[in-house]
Design an enzyme around this catalytic site. Structure first.
Site, PDB file in Angstrom:
ATOM      1  N   TYR A 102       0.843  -1.132   0.008  1.00  0.00           N
ATOM      2  CA  TYR A 102       0.182  -0.231   0.090  1.00  0.00           C
ATOM      3  C   TYR A 102       0.715   1.289  -0.050  1.00  0.00           C
ATOM      4  O   TYR A 102       0.321   2.316  -0.178  1.00  0.00           O
ATOM      5  CB  TYR A 102      -0.788   0.175   1.163  1.00  0.00           C
ATOM      6  CG  TYR A 102      -1.907  -1.047   1.486  1.00  0.00           C
ATOM      7  CD1 TYR A 102      -2.022  -2.264   0.407  1.00  0.00           C
ATOM      8  CD2 TYR A 102      -2.737  -1.096   2.658  1.00  0.00           C
ATOM      9  CE1 TYR A 102      -3.029  -3.210   0.696  1.00  0.00           C
ATOM     10  CE2 TYR A 102      -3.416  -2.311   2.801  1.00  0.00           C
ATOM     11  CZ  TYR A 102      -3.567  -3.307   1.710  1.00  0.00           C
ATOM     12  OH  TYR A 102      -4.436  -4.281   2.075  1.00  0.00           O
ATOM     13  N   HIS A 163       0.841 -11.440   2.836  1.00  0.00           N
ATOM     14  CA  HIS A 163      -0.142 -10.800   2.159  1.00  0.00           C
ATOM     15  C   HIS A 163      -0.821 -11.854   1.161  1.00  0.00           C
ATOM     16  O   HIS A 163      -2.064 -11.762   0.927  1.00  0.00           O
ATOM     17  CB  HIS A 163       0.428  -9.687   1.445  1.00  0.00           C
ATOM     18  CG  HIS A 163      -0.567  -8.791   1.034  1.00  0.00           C
ATOM     19  ND1 HIS A 163      -0.066  -7.380   0.684  1.00  0.00           N
ATOM     20  CD2 HIS A 163      -1.953  -8.788   0.973  1.00  0.00           C
ATOM     21  CE1 HIS A 163      -1.340  -6.512   0.729  1.00  0.00           C
ATOM     22  NE2 HIS A 163      -2.322  -7.354   0.598  1.00  0.00           N
TER      23      HIS A 163
END
Length: 330
Positions: A102, A163
């Site tokens: 991000y 992730h």
């Protein structure tokens, strides 16, 4: 005619007043603001001890707990992210979810420092998407995230996730062992995975010192309920986090959802987040709009009844209902 799904909302649904500051006292005021008459009806009275803005869920094999409501910051740009996180903290959120991918880990940490809320009162998550090329490089890559989020001498991250399983078995092992090392060094308190299916988690038994992973973060909402992996996680005491609980607003005009929202005089997004909470998932709603950030925390003055839950349960489309991805369980 297209009908605004929020047009039914009554005038008392207003943004959180500015005087509610980022302190424990302010948070209590926020809870009172969102649910000013907790005993005014049997429904509110019955649900008030069950869920509140301060509700937490214990993490397995750990002395730590996680706030039941999180705040997602995917695609929140750096110049906006700090402001959005501060808005969320003022509204009473105490759980923020970032990731290396991000590119806003440091902004998340900066918001906590600016908020004057004690670091120990906020639960911060990040994720590693890819290995660094060697065990040591992967460890250093994850340690750099910890330092970016909490640069204090004894800085730490509350939860660090892998992730995705997509890098492959060897890389997953490398990343998990790096996270275990950070736990041993008290740089990370809890570790888990994201988008992992049953096979991925079972495979970890071959090398993991910490098993089961304490969290599996997956896409969850009424149209993508992933029942097989959800049941597996529950059977193994793995906390389930729900990303995309708002379905990125793709379903805001869906007839069943709008009907339930009108019934409770709530926004469709509030119904979707409340649905997650009542499924015992930890939702991570995302927004950079202050009024929506605040509204997404206004979840505790109503409760979905069994008919509501059954209707929403019946919307499941299996993997084709996913807007990002459904896990692979083989």
């Amino acid at each position: 005619m297209v009908v605004n799904p929020q047009s039914h909302l009554s005038s008392h649904h207003q943004p959180l007043p500015a005087q509610y500051q980022t302190t424990d006292q302010g948070r209590a005021s926020a809870e009172a603001y969102y649910n000013p008459n907790p005993t005014s009806s049997s429904t509110a009275a019955d649900m008030s001890p069950k869920l509140s803005l301060s509700s937490t869920i214990p993490l397995t094999n750990s002395k730590y707990s996680m706030p039941r409501l999180g705040f997602g910051i995917y695609q929140s740009p750096a110049d906006v992210c700090v402001k959005s996180c501060l808005t969320a903290l003022r509204a009473g959120y105490r759980h923020i979810d970032s990731a290396q991918f991000y590119r806003n880990e440091s902004e998340m940490g900066e918001a906590v420092r600016q908020s004057s809320i004690p670091r120990s009162d906020v639960f911060l998550t990040t994720k590693v998407l890819s290995a660094g090329g060697s065990p040591e490089k992967t460890y250093q890559k994850c340690l750099d995230s910890v330092k970016a989020i909490d640069p204090s001498e004894d800085g730490y991250v509350d939860l660090f996730l892998i992730h995705s399983p997509s890098p492959g078995s060897a890389k997953r092992k490398e990343m998990w062992q790096a996270l275990e090392k950070l736990v041993a060094e008290n740089k990370v308190r809890s570790i888990g995975v994201s988008n992992f299916g049953i096979g991925h988690i079972n495979e970890m038994k071959e090398y993991a010192k910490i098993w089961p992973p304490q969290v599996n973060q997956i896409e969850l909402h009424p149209w993508n309920q992933q029942r097989e992996i959800v049941e597996y996680c529950r059977n193994n005491n793995i906390v389930i986090q729900a990303y995309c609980p708002l379905v990125r607003n793709h379903k805001a005009y869906e007839e069943n959802l709008v009907g339930i929202a009108k019934k409770h005089d709530k926004a469709t997004g509030q119904v979707l987040i409340r649905y997650c909470l009542q499924k015992d998932w930890v939702p991570l709603p995302k927004s950079d709009t202050p009024s929506r950030i605040e509204a997404n925390a206004d979840l505790y003055g109503f409760e979905l009844d069994q008919d509501d839950m059954t209707t929403l349960d019946g919307l499941d489309q299996g993997p084709r209902g996913a807007i990002v991805q459904a896990v692979k369980n083989d």
